[in-house]
Design a protein around this motif. Structure first.
Motif, PDB file in Angstrom:
ATOM      1  N   HIS A   1       0.858  -1.005  -0.112  1.00  0.00           N
ATOM      2  CA  HIS A   1      -0.086   0.107  -0.029  1.00  0.00           C
ATOM      3  C   HIS A   1       0.973   1.185   0.025  1.00  0.00           C
ATOM      4  N   HIS A   2       0.424   2.334  -0.727  1.00  0.00           N
ATOM      5  CA  HIS A   2       1.170   3.393  -0.816  1.00  0.00           C
ATOM      6  C   HIS A   2       0.342   4.748  -0.391  1.00  0.00           C
ATOM      7  N   PHE A   3       0.939   5.704   0.323  1.00  0.00           N
ATOM      8  CA  PHE A   3       0.263   6.864   0.795  1.00  0.00           C
ATOM      9  C   PHE A   3       1.083   7.975   0.124  1.00  0.00           C
ATOM     10  N   THR A   4       0.334   8.934  -0.414  1.00  0.00           N
ATOM     11  CA  THR A   4       0.994  10.031  -1.205  1.00  0.00           C
ATOM     12  C   THR A   4       0.396  11.321  -0.590  1.00  0.00           C
ATOM     13  N   GLY A   5      -0.481  11.267   0.670  1.00  0.00           N
ATOM     14  CA  GLY A   5      -1.037  12.449   0.961  1.00  0.00           C
ATOM     15  C   GLY A   5      -2.479  12.655   0.951  1.00  0.00           C
ATOM     16  N   PHE A   6      -3.215  11.752   0.211  1.00  0.00           N
ATOM     17  CA  PHE A   6      -4.409  11.741  -0.159  1.00  0.00           C
ATOM     18  C   PHE A   6      -5.335  10.555   0.155  1.00  0.00           C
ATOM     19  N   THR A   7      -6.739  10.406   0.128  1.00  0.00           N
ATOM     20  CA  THR A   7      -7.412   9.372   0.258  1.00  0.00           C
ATOM     21  C   THR A   7      -7.323   8.540  -0.819  1.00  0.00           C
TER      22      THR A   7
ATOM     23  N   ILE B   1       5.019   8.089  -0.065  1.00  0.00           N
ATOM     24  CA  ILE B   1       5.764   8.771  -1.068  1.00  0.00           C
ATOM     25  C   ILE B   1       5.498  10.100  -1.081  1.00  0.00           C
ATOM     26  N   TRP B   2       6.551  10.913  -0.719  1.00  0.00           N
ATOM     27  CA  TRP B   2       6.463  12.621  -0.383  1.00  0.00           C
ATOM     28  C   TRP B   2       7.013  13.104  -1.728  1.00  0.00           C
ATOM     29  N   LYS B   3       5.961  13.535  -2.569  1.00  0.00           N
ATOM     30  CA  LYS B   3       6.300  14.010  -3.737  1.00  0.00           C
ATOM     31  C   LYS B   3       6.434  15.646  -3.684  1.00  0.00           C
TER      32      LYS B   3
ATOM     33  N   ILE C   1       3.076  18.237   2.301  1.00  0.00           N
ATOM     34  CA  ILE C   1       3.919  17.317   1.915  1.00  0.00           C
ATOM     35  C   ILE C   1       5.541  17.536   2.226  1.00  0.00           C
ATOM     36  N   ILE C   2       5.809  18.861   1.985  1.00  0.00           N
ATOM     37  CA  ILE C   2       7.439  18.959   2.306  1.00  0.00           C
ATOM     38  C   ILE C   2       7.331  18.962   3.993  1.00  0.00           C
ATOM     39  N   HIS C   3       6.810  19.301   4.722  1.00  0.00           N
ATOM     40  CA  HIS C   3       6.877  19.148   6.147  1.00  0.00           C
ATOM     41  C   HIS C   3       6.732  17.718   6.583  1.00  0.00           C
ATOM     42  N   ASN C   4       6.040  16.835   5.943  1.00  0.00           N
ATOM     43  CA  ASN C   4       6.116  15.310   6.176  1.00  0.00           C
ATOM     44  C   ASN C   4       7.428  14.781   5.629  1.00  0.00           C
ATOM     45  N   ALA C   5       7.989  15.257   4.468  1.00  0.00           N
ATOM     46  CA  ALA C   5       9.220  14.935   3.848  1.00  0.00           C
ATOM     47  C   ALA C   5      10.197  15.197   4.906  1.00  0.00           C
TER      48      ALA C   5
END
Length: 337
Positions: A153-159, A180-182, A233-237
């Motif tokens: 499973h991958h998570f990119t910041g969205f549902t 996956i922080w893009k 996203i940048i904060h999570n990265a």
């Protein structure tokens, strides 16, 4: 430096559950266009109809810079594009990368061993790890496809789903997950008519009244990344980079101000181990790692042929030439598995 040493060093660094950092070289390995090809595409395919005189002048200046062999990033920083011209450059960029990305996805449907990243992630999850963090400057979805092929499973910041909305990391749980922080956005992110960002799966064209949320190089890059979803996203990265036990950089050129500072502070101040595998070490990488004060590094680039590698290690002053492919992700996996 004996063969044993760099292999053991690779395994030691890998054993510290690295955060994976993917740069454009990781996608180039699958045939995605690099900056040079993208620059050519923009010159030939960007819609410049109906621009005003000042925008046309900016565009001509930009094209001339590229003809004078200035690289794309530098050319975009040299000109100040209006919002309209920036939008057209973004659209043209999206069209090229999206069509290449879709082509790779279709190929992967027939080749379930296509992504070395799948093998890497599956191997990492054989341990007690519950989460792997991937930080990338790429817009493409190759990391997501690699996860899918490995049932990860991958998570990119969205549902999840087809029309996806912004979600915090705690909102979606699974036994194992790749985050996956893009940091520069993704092909499937769009600003909606409501001015929020949504992610749309399986989209071949930009929907009416939607704008791709990818940050191209240039003067608007800083402005854009202060807004959502980039800020989160940048904060999570940043958090992932701060907490990392080690780093594994794949095809990353060390030219990005969103990833760079955090990475270097950790490597220089806290001696966090870093492994770099790439076609050719960029000048920035050499300056920061090899000529810098990094204490714990292993960097591998291609030699004169695909089956030759140059290994730089903090264990030895002198680079070592090895007659095998260790500079690709496939080659690196042979060191650690």
């Amino acid at each position: 430096m004996s063969g044993l040493n760099y292999q053991k060093q690779a395994q030691d660094f890998y054993g510290k559950a690295p955060v994976i950092i993917l740069g454009s070289g990781a996608s180039a390995a699958h045939g995605m266009s690099g900056m040079w090809a993208l620059g050519n595409h923009l010159v030939e395919n960007t819609d410049i109809s109906g621009l005003n005189a000042s925008e046309n002048d900016t565009w001509d200046e930009f094209c001339q810079l590229l003809k004078d062999s200035v690289d794309l990033e530098a050319a975009l920083y040299c000109v100040t594009a209006s919002e309209e011209l920036t939008f057209r450059i973004v659209k043209s960029t999206w069209a090229l990368i999206n069509s290449e990305d879709n082509g790779i996805f279709r190929s992967s449907l027939e080749d379930n061993s296509m992504f070395p990243m799948t093998r890497l992630l599956q191997h990492m999850f054989k341990s007690s790890l519950k989460t792997v963090n991937i930080v990338t400057t790429n817009y493409d979805r190759l990391a997501e496809y690699a996860c899918d092929q490995g049932r990860i499973h991958h998570f990119t910041g969205f549902t999840h789903g087809f029309f996806r909305q912004l979600a915090g990391p705690a909102e979606i749980t699974s036994a194992r997950r790749a985050n996956i922080w893009k940091v520069h956005g993704s092909l499937d992110w769009f600003q909606s008519p409501l001015e929020d960002t949504v992610a749309l799966s399986n989209i071949n064209d930009i929907p009416d009244n939607y704008q791709p949320q990818i940050v191209t190089p240039g003067t608007q890059k800083y402005q854009k990344t202060h807004l959502e979803p980039f800020r989160s996203i940048i904060h999570n990265a940043d958090q992932a980079l701060n907490e990392a036990g080690s780093y594994l950089c794949v095809g990353y050129g060390f030219n990005d101000e969103h990833i760079q500072p955090k990475l270097m502070v950790k490597c220089l101040r806290q001696n966090t181990p870093i492994t770099i595998i790439t076609y050719a070490l960029s000048d920035s990488a050499k300056r920061l790692i090899l000529d810098g004060k990094a204490q714990n590094y292993l960097a591998i680039e291609r030699g004169e042929t695909d089956d030759q590698s140059i290994v730089y290690s903090s264990l030895d002053m002198n680079p070592l030439k090895v007659e095998e492919n260790l500079w690709t992700l496939d080659g690196y996996l042979s060191l650690i598995m």
